[in-house]
Design a protein around this motif. Structure first.
Motif, PDB file in Angstrom:
ATOM      1  N   ASN A  27      66.478  37.100  30.855  1.00  0.00           N
ATOM      2  CA  ASN A  27      67.714  37.816  31.058  1.00  0.00           C
ATOM      3  C   ASN A  27      67.408  39.291  31.246  1.00  0.00           C
ATOM      4  N   HIS A  65      73.835  39.323  29.144  1.00  0.00           N
ATOM      5  CA  HIS A  65      74.673  39.051  27.985  1.00  0.00           C
ATOM      6  C   HIS A  65      75.884  39.961  27.958  1.00  0.00           C
ATOM      7  N   GLN A  72      80.142  42.702  30.306  1.00  0.00           N
ATOM      8  CA  GLN A  72      78.704  42.939  30.411  1.00  0.00           C
ATOM      9  C   GLN A  72      78.301  44.214  29.676  1.00  0.00           C
TER      10      GLN A  72
END
Length: 188
Positions: A27, A65, A72
């Motif tokens: 991520n 995330h 966001q």
């Protein structure tokens, strides 16, 4: 782990991209370290890298995330060059024993419009022969069913908005819809 904010890390990935059509960055917090998360300038090296990949006809899927506010984390500049931004959220009545159950919302949809972008609920369930099956429902339909179920269980309408984390007006709208579709056992 490479730090995709650095050109050296981006270049180190080049030999692995031949014959690839999709790059998944999972991520952003772990693979794009450094800079200030809330400053758009910090995102520029990754944005330029993504644009270079796009020019080679490679798609890039960024996984990021949400912050505590549900949106966001960091700068919104990340979305500038993206074609699609999809947000996954747990429904208001979600419990952890339900596993993979979430609402899918299109926050940005370049080139996608109409029914295709309507939010929906997805749930991974165990089907026949212990196979895993995705079920999907239109979010409006799902919310109408939830309101009907709670009303049928005797939950007062004024409590349902808190349980489902929606407005009182939304509960009222879906109650009417449930009545029209014959989902209520007793008129409340």
């Amino acid at each position: 782990m490479p730090n995709l904010l650095c050109r050296d890390a981006q270049t180190a990935l080049e030999p692995f991209l031949d014959g690839i059509s999709l790059v998944v960055v999972d991520n952003l917090s772990t693979l794009c370290r450094g800079g200030k998360e809330n400053e758009g300038e910090s995102w520029l090296p990754v944005q330029e890298w993504a644009l270079r990949l796009r020019s080679r006809r490679l798609s890039v899927l960024f996984i990021h995330h949400a912050g505590k506010n549900g949106f966001q984390r960091g700068t919104s500049r990340r979305e500038d060059v993206l074609d699609t931004v999809i947000s996954l959220k747990h429904p208001g009545d979600y419990t952890s024993d339900q596993g993979a159950r979430f609402e899918v919302h299109f926050e940005k949809a370049r080139g996608i419009y109409g029914e295709t972008t309507k939010p929906f609920e997805a749930m991974l369930e165990t089907g026949k022969g212990n196979t895993q099956v995705w079920t999907m429902k239109d979010l409006e339909e799902s919310l109408t069913e939830k309101v009907a179920t709670l009303l049928n269980e005797g939950i007062p309408q004024y409590e349902i908005h808190e349980l489902l984390k929606v407005s009182k007006g939304t509960v009222s709208k879906h109650k009417k819809k449930a009545q029209q579709h014959g989902l209520l056992r007793v008129v409340h």
